[in-house]
Design an enzyme around this catalytic site. Sequence first.
Site, short mmCIF file in Angstrom:
data_model
loop_
_atom_site.label_atom_id
_atom_site.label_comp_id
_atom_site.label_asym_id
_atom_site.label_seq_id
_atom_site.Cartn_x
_atom_site.Cartn_y
_atom_site.Cartn_z
N ARG A 199 0.78 -1.05 0.01
CA ARG A 199 -0.16 -0.01 0.02
C ARG A 199 0.80 1.22 0.03
O ARG A 199 2.04 0.95 0.27
CB ARG A 199 -0.89 0.09 1.26
N GLY A 200 0.36 2.26 -0.27
CA GLY A 200 1.04 3.60 -0.31
C GLY A 200 1.32 4.05 -1.63
O GLY A 200 1.66 3.35 -2.44
N ALA A 201 0.85 5.30 -1.89
CA ALA A 201 0.69 5.71 -3.25
C ALA A 201 2.26 5.34 -3.96
O ALA A 201 2.00 4.73 -4.91
CB ALA A 201 0.29 7.33 -3.22
N GLN B 66 -3.30 2.06 10.19
CA GLN B 66 -1.87 2.37 9.57
C GLN B 66 -1.18 3.08 10.47
O GLN B 66 0.22 3.03 10.38
CB GLN B 66 -2.11 2.61 8.24
N ASP C 265 -2.65 10.48 -1.89
CA ASP C 265 -2.99 9.41 -2.90
C ASP C 265 -3.29 9.86 -4.28
O ASP C 265 -3.12 9.13 -5.24
CB ASP C 265 -3.91 8.55 -2.32
#
Length: 380
Positions: free
Chosen positions: A64-66, A212, A253
């Site tokens: 995950r994470g842009a 998160q 994002d």
Amino acid sequence: MADQDAQTPVGSEPPALSVLRWDELSEGPVLVLLDQTRLPAEEVELVCTDVPALVRAIRTLAVRGAPLLGIAGGYGVALAAARGHDVAEAAGLLERARPTAVNLGHGVRRVAAAHRAAVEKGAGAAEAAAAALAEAQALHREDAQASGRMAEYGTVLLEELLPGRAYQLLTHCNTGALVSGGEGTAFAVARRVHRQGRLRRLWVDETRPLLQGARLTAYEAARSRMAYSLLTDSAAGSLFAAGEVDAVLIGADRIAADGSVANKVGSYPLAVLAKYHHVPFIVVAPTTTVDMDTAEGTSIIVEQRSGQEVTEFTPPRAVSAGGGGGMVVAPLGAPAYNPAFDITPPELITAIVTEEGVISPVTGVGLAELCARSSQVTIS
């Protein structure tokens, strides 16, 4: 560990996190991910042998994470090519895995274009696959370099806004090495400030419903021996009221052409609090997060996730199941509203920090001019 005051001794740095890597096994190439749904309890690797496995990892937030999603998407295209699968079909599956994260599509399209260009020049399957892998690796390197530049620009900005002092910084969600080819976005700024001995406290929002902040940012802060404290999202207001926040640092994002920022849900309320209390609200994100084809924030598609993430408390080891199986914390059948992101308008943002520089005040014109300087964004 909810509160930590340790400082990293000079010359003592934790080993870099191995978040994502390409591996060549006897049975074929694979993409190896650190399964973020198992943190902080366990550091477990997840091996993806094909694109459907990677799509599942993306949707369940194992990766995950842009910025990291862009890298993963690029490697996913390379994996499909190397395994002899339909590259166009794989690219489509990957692009649809998480609609709000613009970096994912950017990485997928960039590597797919490299593969297509090789094929059009007459390359065989193996040579075209090698071209795709080389492009994915280039994307990975570029993101690591961008991370370092964002940290540098962000640190300089903090000194300009808050000269000659140590900082208490508030952050939301996770923006460190777990989301990046380098040390991250907003967290990378805080980490650089920490190395300079100028971080008084990193306030870490827990970031409901999937925690998160609690599971990942606190984990990274502890590894880096930062002074940090964990708080419930709803406690942030009391921190502002007490004058305990000098600046807010978040990631993004997707950034629309007008400067509106989509980030983990809970970011917009922090921007409102920061505005009221005259505290800088700073977004740190690479230019690959900018979507010039999305005119304004209201046009951003916000991912709606399962209501079970709200009505159940799911421990880290069970998160990867994709909802369900956790401890029920609401009446059976309770309806839940669970957007993954919210939108912060540009008038609430003090500055956007990118690897190409800082935009302040945040305007569409300023954003377009900055992105035009970057080879990573095409202005249409």
